[in-house]
Structures are given as structure tokens and as C-alpha cells.
Scaffold this motif. Structure first.
Motif, PDB file in Angstrom:
ATOM      1  N   ARG A  58      16.193  -2.950 -33.499  1.00 24.51           N
ATOM      2  CA  ARG A  58      17.246  -1.968 -33.808  1.00 24.51           C
ATOM      3  C   ARG A  58      18.583  -2.700 -33.882  1.00 24.51           C
ATOM      4  O   ARG A  58      19.243  -2.467 -32.976  1.00 24.51           O
ATOM      5  CB  ARG A  58      17.030  -0.914 -32.720  1.00 24.51           C
ATOM      6  CG  ARG A  58      15.454  -0.310 -32.637  1.00 24.51           C
ATOM      7  CD  ARG A  58      15.449   0.672 -31.442  1.00 24.51           C
ATOM      8  NE  ARG A  58      16.305   1.764 -31.791  1.00 24.51           N
ATOM      9  CZ  ARG A  58      16.752   2.618 -30.866  1.00 24.51           C
ATOM     10  NH1 ARG A  58      16.806   2.126 -29.672  1.00 24.51           N
ATOM     11  NH2 ARG A  58      17.524   3.540 -31.068  1.00 24.51           N
ATOM     12  N   GLU A  59      18.850  -2.768 -34.975  1.00 26.93           N
ATOM     13  CA  GLU A  59      20.404  -3.375 -35.321  1.00 26.93           C
ATOM     14  C   GLU A  59      21.181  -2.458 -35.805  1.00 26.93           C
ATOM     15  O   GLU A  59      20.694  -1.576 -36.617  1.00 26.93           O
ATOM     16  CB  GLU A  59      20.444  -4.688 -36.085  1.00 26.93           C
ATOM     17  CG  GLU A  59      19.663  -5.989 -35.204  1.00 26.93           C
ATOM     18  CD  GLU A  59      20.319  -5.981 -33.846  1.00 26.93           C
ATOM     19  OE1 GLU A  59      21.497  -6.060 -33.686  1.00 26.93           O
ATOM     20  OE2 GLU A  59      19.547  -6.033 -32.978  1.00 26.93           O
ATOM     21  N   ILE A  64      14.026  -1.674 -27.780  1.00 26.86           N
ATOM     22  CA  ILE A  64      14.965  -2.516 -27.994  1.00 26.86           C
ATOM     23  C   ILE A  64      14.855  -3.567 -29.117  1.00 26.86           C
ATOM     24  O   ILE A  64      15.885  -3.482 -29.887  1.00 26.86           O
ATOM     25  CB  ILE A  64      15.212  -3.417 -26.644  1.00 26.86           C
ATOM     26  CG1 ILE A  64      15.755  -2.507 -25.294  1.00 26.86           C
ATOM     27  CG2 ILE A  64      16.111  -4.535 -26.851  1.00 26.86           C
ATOM     28  CD1 ILE A  64      15.797  -3.360 -24.022  1.00 26.86           C
ATOM     29  N   ARG A  65      13.746  -4.238 -29.236  1.00 25.53           N
ATOM     30  CA  ARG A  65      13.724  -4.882 -30.489  1.00 25.53           C
ATOM     31  C   ARG A  65      13.898  -4.237 -32.007  1.00 25.53           C
ATOM     32  O   ARG A  65      13.192  -3.151 -31.708  1.00 25.53           O
ATOM     33  CB  ARG A  65      12.340  -5.853 -30.292  1.00 25.53           C
ATOM     34  CG  ARG A  65      12.378  -6.650 -29.060  1.00 25.53           C
ATOM     35  CD  ARG A  65      12.970  -7.803 -29.249  1.00 25.53           C
ATOM     36  NE  ARG A  65      12.999  -8.546 -28.139  1.00 25.53           N
ATOM     37  CZ  ARG A  65      13.999  -9.223 -27.518  1.00 25.53           C
ATOM     38  NH1 ARG A  65      15.346  -9.098 -28.138  1.00 25.53           N
ATOM     39  NH2 ARG A  65      13.783 -10.003 -26.415  1.00 25.53           N
ATOM     40  N   ARG A  95      21.594  -4.191 -25.145  1.00 20.53           N
ATOM     41  CA  ARG A  95      20.459  -3.340 -24.732  1.00 20.53           C
ATOM     42  C   ARG A  95      19.476  -3.817 -23.527  1.00 20.53           C
ATOM     43  O   ARG A  95      19.070  -2.698 -22.806  1.00 20.53           O
ATOM     44  CB  ARG A  95      19.592  -3.342 -26.130  1.00 20.53           C
ATOM     45  CG  ARG A  95      20.255  -2.591 -27.319  1.00 20.53           C
ATOM     46  CD  ARG A  95      19.297  -2.515 -28.514  1.00 20.53           C
ATOM     47  NE  ARG A  95      20.080  -1.909 -29.642  1.00 20.53           N
ATOM     48  CZ  ARG A  95      20.652  -2.825 -30.693  1.00 20.53           C
ATOM     49  NH1 ARG A  95      20.341  -3.846 -30.653  1.00 20.53           N
ATOM     50  NH2 ARG A  95      21.175  -1.986 -31.596  1.00 20.53           N
ATOM     51  N   GLU A  96      19.145  -4.925 -23.309  1.00 23.58           N
ATOM     52  CA  GLU A  96      18.595  -5.602 -22.536  1.00 23.58           C
ATOM     53  C   GLU A  96      19.275  -5.192 -20.951  1.00 23.58           C
ATOM     54  O   GLU A  96      18.527  -5.067 -19.961  1.00 23.58           O
ATOM     55  CB  GLU A  96      18.254  -6.959 -22.581  1.00 23.58           C
ATOM     56  CG  GLU A  96      17.193  -7.110 -23.725  1.00 23.58           C
ATOM     57  CD  GLU A  96      17.078  -8.755 -23.992  1.00 23.58           C
ATOM     58  OE1 GLU A  96      17.953  -9.413 -23.409  1.00 23.58           O
ATOM     59  OE2 GLU A  96      16.126  -8.762 -24.777  1.00 23.58           O
ATOM     60  N   ASP A 100      23.948  -9.343 -33.324  1.00 25.26           N
ATOM     61  CA  ASP A 100      22.829  -8.946 -32.355  1.00 25.26           C
ATOM     62  C   ASP A 100      23.240  -8.373 -31.203  1.00 25.26           C
ATOM     63  O   ASP A 100      23.822  -9.153 -30.127  1.00 25.26           O
ATOM     64  CB  ASP A 100      22.193 -10.333 -32.317  1.00 25.26           C
ATOM     65  CG  ASP A 100      20.748 -10.131 -31.588  1.00 25.26           C
ATOM     66  OD1 ASP A 100      20.176  -8.902 -31.212  1.00 25.26           O
ATOM     67  OD2 ASP A 100      20.068 -11.166 -31.363  1.00 25.26           O
ATOM     68  N   THR A 148      21.321  -7.171 -29.089  1.00 29.94           N
ATOM     69  CA  THR A 148      19.937  -6.999 -28.331  1.00 29.94           C
ATOM     70  C   THR A 148      20.280  -7.414 -26.749  1.00 29.94           C
ATOM     71  O   THR A 148      19.727  -6.711 -25.907  1.00 29.94           O
ATOM     72  CB  THR A 148      18.992  -8.198 -28.676  1.00 29.94           C
ATOM     73  OG1 THR A 148      18.567  -7.919 -30.022  1.00 29.94           O
ATOM     74  CG2 THR A 148      17.447  -8.083 -27.866  1.00 29.94           C
ATOM     75  N   GLU A 208      22.331   4.024 -27.111  1.00 29.57           N
ATOM     76  CA  GLU A 208      22.656   3.407 -28.544  1.00 29.57           C
ATOM     77  C   GLU A 208      23.951   3.817 -29.019  1.00 29.57           C
ATOM     78  O   GLU A 208      24.584   2.939 -29.595  1.00 29.57           O
ATOM     79  CB  GLU A 208      21.472   3.794 -29.198  1.00 29.57           C
ATOM     80  CG  GLU A 208      21.359   2.865 -30.669  1.00 29.57           C
ATOM     81  CD  GLU A 208      21.257   1.405 -30.596  1.00 29.57           C
ATOM     82  OE1 GLU A 208      21.932   0.758 -31.146  1.00 29.57           O
ATOM     83  OE2 GLU A 208      20.315   0.994 -29.746  1.00 29.57           O
TER      84      GLU A 208
END
Length: 79
Positions: free
Chosen positions: A69-70, A66-67, A54-55, A49, A51, A24
Motif C-alpha cells: 500500500r504505497e 501494511i504491505r 505503517r509498522e 516506502d 512501510t 493511513e
């Protein structure tokens, strides 16, 4: 950043603390890095975004994180 979550992250979380894996931190540094090199549209995409990043880099053991968490939820000082 192998063997995530690390024993330090697991220990902090076991005590009820919010602890982020090293992945992160890398993601949070991406937008300023892109801005520095003049890649402002890419930096804005990451800010809006992350995401997709992260993926790509989160290991399977952390996929559930993952989802949702901005950046504004994690490290406001970096924005």
C-alpha cells in the motif's frame, strides 16, 4: 484512531468500497509535513516506502494491510 478498523470503515468495506483507516491519512501527510520543515531527504524516504511508518503505528488488527500500500495507490493528489 482507536478500535480500528472503525465501524465506518468496516461498513464501507462491507459494501465493496475502498476505505482507509485514519492511520493511513496520517502517513500520507508525513512527506509534505517533512518537506515543509526542510527535511527533504526524510520526505523522499517516506515517499519511496512508508512501510516502516505503517509498522510503527498500525494496530495489530490492521497488520495485514501494511504491505503493498504505497502512496501512488492511495491518494495521488497528495504527491
Amino acid at each position: 484512531m482507536k478500535h480500528q478498523p472503525s465501524r465506518w470503515v468496516r461498513a464501507a468495506r462491507a459494501r465493496g468500497l475502498q476505505a482507509q483507516p485514519g492511520f493511513e491519512m496520517l502517513i500520507q501527510q508525513t512527506a509534505p509535513y517533512l518537506d515543509f520543515f526542510g527535511l527533504h531527504p526524510a520526505a523522499e524516504l517516506v515517499r519511496s516506502d512508508a512501510t516502516f511508518l505503517r509498522e510503527q503505528i498500525y494496530p495489530g488488527t490492521l497488520r495485514g494491510e501494511i504491505r503493498g500500500r504505497e502512496p501512488h495507490q492511495l491518494i495521488p493528489a497528495l504527491l
